[in-house]
Scaffold this motif. Structure first.
Motif, PDB file in Angstrom:
ATOM      1  N   GLY A 137      42.362   2.632  11.548  1.00  0.00           N
ATOM      2  CA  GLY A 137      43.270   3.767  11.476  1.00  0.00           C
ATOM      3  C   GLY A 137      43.094   4.505  10.159  1.00  0.00           C
ATOM      4  O   GLY A 137      42.635   3.928   9.174  1.00  0.00           O
ATOM      5  N   LEU A 138      43.455   5.789  10.168  1.00  0.00           N
ATOM      6  CA  LEU A 138      43.306   6.597   8.955  1.00  0.00           C
ATOM      7  C   LEU A 138      44.301   7.749   9.024  1.00  0.00           C
ATOM      8  O   LEU A 138      44.516   8.327  10.094  1.00  0.00           O
ATOM      9  CB  LEU A 138      41.875   7.143   8.878  1.00  0.00           C
ATOM     10  N   ALA A 139      44.892   8.066   7.880  1.00  0.00           N
ATOM     11  CA  ALA A 139      45.846   9.173   7.818  1.00  0.00           C
ATOM     12  C   ALA A 139      45.344  10.211   6.827  1.00  0.00           C
ATOM     13  O   ALA A 139      44.660   9.878   5.851  1.00  0.00           O
ATOM     14  CB  ALA A 139      47.217   8.648   7.392  1.00  0.00           C
ATOM     15  N   ALA A 140      45.677  11.479   7.094  1.00  0.00           N
ATOM     16  CA  ALA A 140      45.170  12.584   6.269  1.00  0.00           C
ATOM     17  C   ALA A 140      45.413  12.384   4.766  1.00  0.00           C
ATOM     18  O   ALA A 140      44.525  12.681   3.965  1.00  0.00           O
ATOM     19  CB  ALA A 140      45.761  13.912   6.757  1.00  0.00           C
TER      20      ALA A 140
ATOM     21  N   ALA B 210      38.159  16.659  12.382  1.00  0.00           N
ATOM     22  CA  ALA B 210      36.800  16.131  12.527  1.00  0.00           C
ATOM     23  C   ALA B 210      36.486  15.143  11.403  1.00  0.00           C
ATOM     24  O   ALA B 210      35.906  14.080  11.641  1.00  0.00           O
ATOM     25  CB  ALA B 210      35.794  17.281  12.537  1.00  0.00           C
ATOM     26  N   ASP B 211      36.913  15.491  10.166  1.00  0.00           N
ATOM     27  CA  ASP B 211      36.661  14.619   9.016  1.00  0.00           C
ATOM     28  C   ASP B 211      37.354  13.273   9.180  1.00  0.00           C
ATOM     29  O   ASP B 211      36.788  12.229   8.869  1.00  0.00           O
ATOM     30  CB  ASP B 211      37.171  15.269   7.720  1.00  0.00           C
ATOM     31  N   LEU B 212      38.590  13.314   9.661  1.00  0.00           N
ATOM     32  CA  LEU B 212      39.360  12.080   9.825  1.00  0.00           C
ATOM     33  C   LEU B 212      38.670  11.135  10.802  1.00  0.00           C
ATOM     34  O   LEU B 212      38.459   9.954  10.502  1.00  0.00           O
ATOM     35  CB  LEU B 212      40.768  12.396  10.344  1.00  0.00           C
ATOM     36  N   ALA B 213      38.322  11.667  11.965  1.00  0.00           N
ATOM     37  CA  ALA B 213      37.704  10.831  12.992  1.00  0.00           C
ATOM     38  C   ALA B 213      36.338  10.327  12.525  1.00  0.00           C
ATOM     39  O   ALA B 213      35.998   9.165  12.720  1.00  0.00           O
ATOM     40  CB  ALA B 213      37.577  11.619  14.296  1.00  0.00           C
ATOM     41  N   GLU B 214      35.597  11.208  11.866  1.00  0.00           N
ATOM     42  CA  GLU B 214      34.263  10.839  11.391  1.00  0.00           C
ATOM     43  C   GLU B 214      34.334   9.747  10.327  1.00  0.00           C
ATOM     44  O   GLU B 214      33.582   8.782  10.351  1.00  0.00           O
ATOM     45  CB  GLU B 214      33.601  12.073  10.779  1.00  0.00           C
TER      46      GLU B 214
ATOM     47  N   TYR C 141      43.646   6.819  15.063  1.00  0.00           N
ATOM     48  CA  TYR C 141      43.416   5.379  15.158  1.00  0.00           C
ATOM     49  C   TYR C 141      42.522   5.093  16.352  1.00  0.00           C
ATOM     50  O   TYR C 141      42.350   5.932  17.232  1.00  0.00           O
ATOM     51  CB  TYR C 141      44.738   4.605  15.232  1.00  0.00           C
ATOM     52  N   ARG C 142      41.954   3.918  16.306  1.00  0.00           N
ATOM     53  CA  ARG C 142      41.060   3.523  17.395  1.00  0.00           C
ATOM     54  C   ARG C 142      41.769   2.529  18.290  1.00  0.00           C
ATOM     55  O   ARG C 142      41.936   1.369  17.922  1.00  0.00           O
ATOM     56  CB  ARG C 142      39.795   2.873  16.817  1.00  0.00           C
ATOM     57  N   PRO C 143      42.188   2.960  19.478  1.00  0.00           N
ATOM     58  CA  PRO C 143      42.865   2.024  20.366  1.00  0.00           C
ATOM     59  C   PRO C 143      41.900   0.923  20.808  1.00  0.00           C
ATOM     60  O   PRO C 143      40.715   1.181  20.990  1.00  0.00           O
ATOM     61  CB  PRO C 143      43.261   2.887  21.566  1.00  0.00           C
TER      62      PRO C 143
ATOM     63  N   LEU D  73      48.968   1.640  14.087  1.00  0.00           N
ATOM     64  CA  LEU D  73      49.715   2.898  14.121  1.00  0.00           C
ATOM     65  C   LEU D  73      50.825   2.922  13.064  1.00  0.00           C
ATOM     66  O   LEU D  73      50.999   3.914  12.353  1.00  0.00           O
ATOM     67  CB  LEU D  73      50.301   3.069  15.524  1.00  0.00           C
ATOM     68  N   GLN D  74      51.565   1.835  12.947  1.00  0.00           N
ATOM     69  CA  GLN D  74      52.633   1.778  11.946  1.00  0.00           C
ATOM     70  C   GLN D  74      52.060   1.855  10.534  1.00  0.00           C
ATOM     71  O   GLN D  74      52.634   2.491   9.651  1.00  0.00           O
ATOM     72  CB  GLN D  74      53.457   0.493  12.116  1.00  0.00           C
ATOM     73  N   HIS D  75      50.928   1.213  10.333  1.00  0.00           N
ATOM     74  CA  HIS D  75      50.265   1.245   9.025  1.00  0.00           C
ATOM     75  C   HIS D  75      49.851   2.678   8.674  1.00  0.00           C
ATOM     76  O   HIS D  75      50.121   3.169   7.572  1.00  0.00           O
ATOM     77  CB  HIS D  75      49.054   0.297   9.064  1.00  0.00           C
ATOM     78  N   ALA D  76      49.207   3.364   9.635  1.00  0.00           N
ATOM     79  CA  ALA D  76      48.736   4.739   9.385  1.00  0.00           C
ATOM     80  C   ALA D  76      49.919   5.695   9.215  1.00  0.00           C
ATOM     81  O   ALA D  76      49.901   6.576   8.351  1.00  0.00           O
ATOM     82  CB  ALA D  76      47.840   5.198  10.535  1.00  0.00           C
ATOM     83  N   TYR D  77      50.949   5.478  10.023  1.00  0.00           N
ATOM     84  CA  TYR D  77      52.147   6.313   9.949  1.00  0.00           C
ATOM     85  C   TYR D  77      52.803   6.193   8.564  1.00  0.00           C
ATOM     86  O   TYR D  77      53.259   7.187   8.000  1.00  0.00           O
ATOM     87  CB  TYR D  77      53.112   5.891  11.050  1.00  0.00           C
ATOM     88  N   ASP D  78      52.834   4.988   8.038  1.00  0.00           N
ATOM     89  CA  ASP D  78      53.389   4.777   6.703  1.00  0.00           C
ATOM     90  C   ASP D  78      52.683   5.631   5.658  1.00  0.00           C
ATOM     91  O   ASP D  78      53.326   6.137   4.729  1.00  0.00           O
ATOM     92  CB  ASP D  78      53.265   3.303   6.303  1.00  0.00           C
ATOM     93  N   HIS D  79      51.378   5.791   5.796  1.00  0.00           N
ATOM     94  CA  HIS D  79      50.628   6.610   4.833  1.00  0.00           C
ATOM     95  C   HIS D  79      51.153   8.045   4.794  1.00  0.00           C
ATOM     96  O   HIS D  79      51.064   8.712   3.767  1.00  0.00           O
ATOM     97  CB  HIS D  79      49.141   6.639   5.188  1.00  0.00           C
ATOM     98  N   LEU D  80      51.679   8.522   5.927  1.00  0.00           N
ATOM     99  CA  LEU D  80      52.214   9.891   5.960  1.00  0.00           C
ATOM    100  C   LEU D  80      53.479  10.009   5.123  1.00  0.00           C
ATOM    101  O   LEU D  80      53.906  11.096   4.766  1.00  0.00           O
ATOM    102  CB  LEU D  80      52.499  10.330   7.407  1.00  0.00           C
TER     103      LEU D  80
END
Ligand code: NI
Length: 165
Positions: free
Chosen positions: A36-39, A23-27, A51-53, A127-134
């Protein structure tokens, strides 16, 4: 933020802690107007991204944020394309970053159901940007030439005209 995130155990999906994170991530994504956002960007070392398609062409409705747990990415098209990126965790900077134009992503959604998506264009980039954060990677690490690093303020003044997206 620079250390790799841990995978989520599927039985944890029923737990409240993960529901709160989701919920926090989406909010947060919607609150900051990001794509996009990663935990790990919220200092939580779990393999969860949102991420927001982009809206489907012709559709009036905005797509809701899409959440992916334990994502695995593979390129579906080998030729890299360059475009400008910025990052909530690297404030005030923009850089030209090569990304795959089309990727396949597999993982699970917040209900624990398997996801298998083919994503292209700007969505693939986000998606690739957010995935990199992981994996503790930020866009600066992906840049081939740091001469194309710019302050966002100057970028919008001088470079935005030449940008087609
Ligand atoms: Ni980022």
């Amino acid at each position: 933020m620079r250390s790799p995130a841990e995978p989520v155990a599927l039985e944890d999906l029923r737990g409240g802690e993960l529901k709160t994170l989701i919920a926090d991530l989406a909010e947060t994504l919607l609150a900051v107007g990001g794509s996009g956002l990663a935990a790990p960007q919220l200092a939580i070392g779990r393999q969860v991204l949102v991420y927001r398609p982009l809206a489907v062409p012709g559709s009036q409705e905005e797509e809701p944020p899409r959440l992916i747990i334990n994502p695995m990415l593979e390129p579906e098209h080998g030729d890299l394309v360059y475009d400008w990126e910025d990052c909530l965790s690297v404030p005030a900077l923009k850089g030209l970053v090569p990304r795959y134009p089309k990727v396949r992503v597999r993982g699970v959604n917040q209900q624990g159901e398997p996801l298998d998506l083919s994503v292209e264009g700007i969505d693939a980039r986000v998606l690739q940007h957010a995935y990199d954060h992981l994996n503790g990677v930020v866009f600066l690490d992906r840049m081939r030439d740091l001469r194309s690093l710019a302050f966002a303020e100057e970028w919008s003044r001088y470079l935005a005209d030449s940008d087609s997206t």
